[in-house]
Design an enzyme around this catalytic site. Structure first.
Site, PDB file in Angstrom:
ATOM      1  N   HIS A 126      10.196 -11.540 -32.495  1.00  0.00           N
ATOM      2  CA  HIS A 126       9.833 -12.802 -33.146  1.00  0.00           C
ATOM      3  C   HIS A 126       9.077 -12.579 -34.457  1.00  0.00           C
ATOM      4  CE1 HIS A 126       5.822 -12.542 -30.951  1.00  0.00           C
ATOM      5  NE2 HIS A 126       5.410 -13.062 -32.092  1.00  0.00           N
ATOM      6  N   ASP A 158      11.959  -9.652 -26.384  1.00  0.00           N
ATOM      7  CA  ASP A 158      11.205  -9.898 -27.620  1.00  0.00           C
ATOM      8  C   ASP A 158      10.822  -8.591 -28.301  1.00  0.00           C
ATOM      9  OD1 ASP A 158      10.065 -11.349 -29.644  1.00  0.00           O
ATOM     10  OD2 ASP A 158       8.182 -11.733 -28.594  1.00  0.00           O
ATOM     11  N   SER A 236       0.969  -9.549 -32.964  1.00  0.00           N
ATOM     12  CA  SER A 236       2.289  -9.409 -32.352  1.00  0.00           C
ATOM     13  C   SER A 236       2.992  -8.154 -32.832  1.00  0.00           C
ATOM     14  CB  SER A 236       3.163 -10.621 -32.698  1.00  0.00           C
ATOM     15  OG  SER A 236       2.814 -11.728 -31.938  1.00  0.00           O
TER      16      SER A 236
END
Length: 411
Positions: A126, A158, A236
């Site tokens: 993402h 992901d 992230s």
């Protein structure tokens, strides 16, 4: 995905907890959280399992001689291998004054980490999803910014693998550990770029194991590590590191306590490094990771359902069947009796009256999670024998498993 109950369906109230799993890996639960999406969009995810409490404990003896590094030691050795990932996102926008619409550009920022001397960098999908071609850059410890290309990606976990030209770069690969060796209470260190603050270190412990979160494409990521090390937007794709300096997870999502997702509240989630290692060769080759797909959601049949007087005391109660899925083609049926779950602030419901899956290829099914795992262990195209109980009658269906779709269908 699921069909709404018909107008003549009945509603009952039961003191239950919902733990529904889509065969092949999708989950739905009762506690909503927000994805740490550095691109600005938000997604929802869920936690549906209780923490796994280690019998060995955090103080158990380990054989690895590298145990006992301080946070400062780890930062000095491995922070140079953590990358600041940036990309330009172009999105179509709706403009009531322009029938042709328009475009909006934004910058997505996140983290990643070097895994080998050849220039491979692991991050979250993402972080780079939707990036304009040629816009992805990576900044390393020497502040040098270089172009990166996407080698492979797997939206269902992901994860994405980037590559930079190693020529002229002093790459510092991080050692990969094993998430199987992790225990609740173990020290954790996160290094990343929260809010664009490059190579920030935060510390904490493993606060729970065997969590389940939802990838942005709707499918479940299992065996996730929960940590109280502060993780914020921009973390992230960065590494979660143990006290020996080994990567045990990829920081991916945060719980926000129902807020706007702008800050840490002490609960973060990391995709286990073993999950990444299991697909790393596929990513390096640019191959699509193929997973088997059944196409149902189900609910574990256990003591919590005793009040329903079901014909069996174990199995997976089918909640929904995806139209035209392998399950649908094979004849699996969902129910039509809607039960409202008391004790849940979100008024969750469960559908009763559907098939109960009791065996797959002769193996008894005791939980929805077990059913999902058995499906995952197969390949697309495999035929499996599924034993069901339908209105007290036992049947055996043969299902040809399909390929997991790119995203969970929701309508």
């Amino acid at each position: 995905m699921s069909q709404p109950p018909s107008s003549n369906s009945k509603t009952i109230v039961l003191p239950l907890l919902l733990a529904a799993l889509l065969g092949g890996g999708v989950a739905a639960g009762v506690t909503a959280f927000i994805v740490d999406d550095s691109g600005g969009d938000t997604h929802t995810t869920t936690v549906i399992r209780q923490p796994a409490i280690s019998s060995q404990g955090a103080n158990s003896k380990r054989s690895n001689a590298a145990e006992g590094l301080t946070a400062a030691d780890i930062y000095q050795r491995y922070a140079p291998g953590v990358a600041f990932v940036r990309s330009e996102i172009t999105e179509q926008t709706q403009n009531p004054f322009d029938p042709f619409g328009g475009t909006q550009r934004s910058e997505s920022t996140g983290s990643g980490f070097v895994i080998d001397a050849g220039g491979d960098i692991l991050t979250n999908n993402h972080v780079i999803d939707g990036a304009t071609p040629g816009s992805i850059t990576v900044q390393l410890a020497d502040k040098k910014t270089v172009k990166a290309t996407v080698v492979g990606k797997d939206p269902s976990t992901d994860l994405a693998l980037l590559k930079v030209d190693p020529e002229g770069l002093a790459l510092k690969p991080l050692p990969l550990g094993s998430s199987k060796d992790v225990h609740v209470g173990d020290p954790t260190i996160a290094i990343g770029n929260p809010f664009g603050l490059d190579r920030t270190l935060t510390t904490g412990v493993v606060s729970a194991l065997q969590r389940q979160i939802q990838a942005p494409n709707g499918f479940a990521i299992k065996d996730v590590i929960q940590t109280d090390a502060a993780i914020n937007p921009g973390n992230s794709g960065g590494p979660l590191i143990d006290s020996a300096g080994r990567v045990i997870g990829i920081n991916s999502q945060i719980e926000t306590g129902g807020g706007s997702g702008q800050g840490n509240v002490g609960i973060g989630f990391a995709v286990p490094i073993d999950t990444a290692k299991s697909i790393l060769e596929n990513l390096k080759k640019g191959e699509t990771v193929q997973r088997a797909y059944l196409g149902i959601t189900s609910l574990t049949v256990d003591g919590q359902l005793d009040a329903l007087n079901l014909p069996v005391n174990h199995g997976a109660l089918v909640q929904t069947v995806e139209p035209n899925s392998p399950a649908d083609i094979a004849g699996l049926k969902a129910g039509d009796l809607q039960a409202t779950l008391s004790g849940s602030s979100s008024n969750d419901t469960v559908v009763l009256g559907g098939d109960i899956i009791t065996k797959v290829d002769g193996k008894a099914i005791t939980t929805s999670d077990q059913l999902s795992q058995l499906v995952t262990n197969h390949k697309p195209g495999d035929k499996v024998k599924i034993e069901i109980v339908r209105k007290k009658e036992t049947k055996t269906l043969t299902v040809t498993l399909g390929k997991r779709p790119p995203a969970l269908q929701t309508g």
